[in-house]
Design a protein around this motif. Structure first.
Motif, short mmCIF file in Angstrom:
data_model
loop_
_atom_site.label_atom_id
_atom_site.label_comp_id
_atom_site.label_asym_id
_atom_site.label_seq_id
_atom_site.Cartn_x
_atom_site.Cartn_y
_atom_site.Cartn_z
N LEU A 11 0.82 -1.21 0.00
CA LEU A 11 0.00 0.00 0.00
C LEU A 11 0.86 1.26 0.00
N VAL A 12 1.98 1.21 0.70
CA VAL A 12 2.90 2.35 0.71
C VAL A 12 3.46 2.59 -0.69
N VAL A 13 3.88 1.53 -1.37
CA VAL A 13 4.43 1.67 -2.72
C VAL A 13 3.39 2.25 -3.68
N LEU A 14 2.15 1.75 -3.59
CA LEU A 14 1.10 2.26 -4.46
C LEU A 14 0.79 3.73 -4.15
N GLU A 15 0.79 4.08 -2.88
CA GLU A 15 0.56 5.47 -2.51
C GLU A 15 1.67 6.37 -3.04
N LEU A 20 3.18 10.60 -7.08
CA LEU A 20 3.82 11.12 -8.29
C LEU A 20 2.80 11.74 -9.23
N VAL A 21 1.63 11.10 -9.29
CA VAL A 21 0.56 11.61 -10.15
C VAL A 21 -0.07 12.86 -9.54
N ARG A 22 -0.39 12.77 -8.25
CA ARG A 22 -1.08 13.87 -7.58
C ARG A 22 -0.24 15.15 -7.58
N LEU A 47 -5.72 -4.13 -4.45
CA LEU A 47 -5.94 -2.93 -5.27
C LEU A 47 -7.28 -2.28 -4.95
N GLN A 48 -8.28 -3.08 -4.62
CA GLN A 48 -9.55 -2.49 -4.20
C GLN A 48 -9.37 -1.71 -2.90
N GLU A 49 -8.61 -2.29 -1.98
CA GLU A 49 -8.32 -1.60 -0.71
C GLU A 49 -7.60 -0.28 -0.98
N PHE A 50 -6.62 -0.33 -1.88
CA PHE A 50 -5.88 0.89 -2.22
C PHE A 50 -6.80 1.94 -2.82
N CYS A 51 -7.65 1.53 -3.75
CA CYS A 51 -8.57 2.49 -4.37
C CYS A 51 -9.50 3.10 -3.33
N ASP A 52 -10.03 2.26 -2.43
CA ASP A 52 -10.96 2.77 -1.41
C ASP A 52 -10.28 3.76 -0.48
N ARG A 53 -9.00 3.54 -0.20
CA ARG A 53 -8.26 4.42 0.72
C ARG A 53 -7.76 5.69 0.03
#
Length: 488
Positions: A11-15, A20-22, A47-53
């Motif tokens: 989750l940290v890596v995805l954030e 980078l995008v934000r 990935l669903q958890e990441f999207c929800d967060r």
């Protein structure tokens, strides 16, 4: 928010990618990530958890295998229009005659002034359905999507296909960062099951760290109680995940499936696998070699070579890569029929009868990976890699060999033995067998240190350079692996 076991690092890596995008910190506003991992390892749930967060609008599209491309694109448009992407209403009612038009609609739906997330799940099935998908993805990404602040996550369980998407010459080469999702590790399993280190390693060997199975393990439950409970339920994920995973990869009657089952039931050499598949008439080398290469590329099978200063590439051994599938092929595949007729007790009894001998072999790669994660370690000086050694007759067979590099090594740092019995510590007889066998390892001499890994401890006074138990092995996953160790 509930704790998401064993997935915090991902989750940290995805954030970080979303940041980078934000904050528009990269050379292009859009960023792409290729997310891979074994089937049923929990990629979609993660990935669903990441999207929800994330707090940003997103769309998730799940492809279906063997689907007609026209029907697949219709579902893709439905997912777009039902999402919370700000411009989703602009593509309502649209249809696409090909993937270029469908992905162009995606570029319209995502905002151009705020971050968003797009998840395309099971990309290998989209590639399989339509040869034009890859080229369309590359074109739309280069022309439209990469110019918008979007995080594109391309997800797939077929590791060989997902790896090939990144190869030189393929349309999407160089456009995405790779991310591999692994099963839960032994430390995660210990935390979730509330077991001691030795029992947690047993749980890891049974579940393979697959989240949907580990979550069924009530904290503190013994191995026997867990198996009896799960084998009383024909729909238990412990029972069904193996079959569902293999059906997603191979037909039951294929040579590839037969080769996988041969390795899973204990065949370790090319010749014995060929004989097992051929039922007395060995499968030709030209047929079996590509099959084993495919299984290796998909990371279903691992290849071990003896580690020493003298190379021996023809003396390789094959094994099932993940612990759960190894357990399922050895015990549960043939136990399904018993469970379905209400006799799960028969399957449980067969497991118990063979458990100690099966576990002794199955724990070896886990122990080697754990020791590799501990490196560099003052107790194992000069070791950068950990493997094993054997001759053609498997006599002797040395469980542990530490060296300065993969074969051919230039220096043997240690040799060692794994003894994984419930109540018998590593003793003088074990030491003598290790010492006698180690003298056959090319590059080893009388001064090479000896080590032991034992489930039940080590007798006092033995001239060992180091000894390790379940606590050290499990704890190895509680810290980041060193660049030298690197085992996952």
């Amino acid at each position: 928010m509930a704790h998401f076991h064993g997935r915090a690092d991902y989750l940290v890596v995805l954030e970080q990618q979303l940041r980078l995008v934000r904050d528009r910190l990269a050379t292009t506003p859009g960023q792409a990530v290729i997310v891979t991992g074994r089937r049923r390892v929990g990629k979609s749930r993660l990935l669903q958890e990441f999207c929800d967060r994330s707090g940003v609008p997103y769309v998730v599209f799940q492809a279906s295998r063997g689907r007609n491309p026209v029907a697949e694109r219709a579902d893709f448009f439905a997912a777009l229009t039902q999402s919370d992407l700000p411009n989703a209403d602009l593509v309502a009612g649209m249809t696409g005659g090909d993937w270029h038009q469908a992905l162009r609609a995606l570029a319209v739906a995502v905002p151009d002034d705020a971050p968003s997330i797009v998840v395309l799940d099971e990309v290998p099935w989209l590639v399989e359905q339509d040869r034009e998908f890859e080229g369309a993805l590359q074109t739309v990404w280069d022309r439209y999507l990469s110019a918008r602040p979007v995080l594109l996550l391309l997800v797939g369980s077929d590791l060989s296909v997902m790896r090939s998407l990144q190869e030189y010459g393929r349309p999407f080469h160089g456009r995405a960062a790779p991310m591999v999702i692994h099963p839960l590790n032994p430390a995660d399993v210990r935390e979730m099951t509330g077991l001691g280190p030795a029992e947690a390693l047993d749980a890891f060997l049974i579940t393979g760290g697959f989240p949907e199975i580990v979550q069924r393990w009530t904290p503190g439950t013994s191995r026997g109680d867990f198996l009896r409970d799960q084998l009383a339920d024909p729909l238990s994920p412990l029972l069904m995940a193996g079959e569902l995973s293999l059906l997603g990869e191979f037909p039951e009657s294929s040579h590839t499936r037969a080769a996988l089952e041969a390795v899973g039931t204990g065949e370790r050499t090319f010749t014995t696998i060929a004989n097992r598949i051929g039922a007395g008439s060995p499968v030709p080398s030209g047929t079996l070699a590509p099959i084993l290469n495919t299984l290796t590329a998909k990371r279903l099978i691992a290849i071990d070579n003896p580690l020493a200063t003298r190379p021996d590439t023809k003396n390789r051994r094959y094994r099932i890569e993940d612990s759960y599938l190894r357990f399922w092929l050895a015990f549960l595949r043939r136990g399904i029929a018993d469970v379905e007729r209400g006799r799960g007790d028969l399957a449980a009894a067969r497991i118990e009868q063979s458990w100690q001998s099966w576990r002794g072999r199955a724990v070896e790669p886990v122990v080697r990976a754990g020791l590799a994660r501990l490196l560099p370690d003052d107790r194992l000086p000069g070791a950068d890699v950990v493997g094993g050694w054997w001759n053609r007759q498997n006599n002797p067979e040395i469980d542990l060999v530490g060296a300065d590099r993969e074969q051919p090594a230039t220096r043997i740092a240690f040799t060692g033995s794994i003894k994984w019995l419930e109540s018998e510590p590593f003793d003088q007889r074990d030491l003598e067998r290790l010492l006698a066998g180690s003298m056959s390892v090319p590059g080893r001499d009388h001064a090479t240190p000896l080590v032991a890994v034992s489930r039940s401890g080590v007798r006092e006074g033995l001239p060992l350079a180091a000894s390790f138990g379940p606590e050290e092995i499990v704890s190895a996953w509680a810290r980041p692996a060193s660049p030298a160790g690197g085992a996952s």
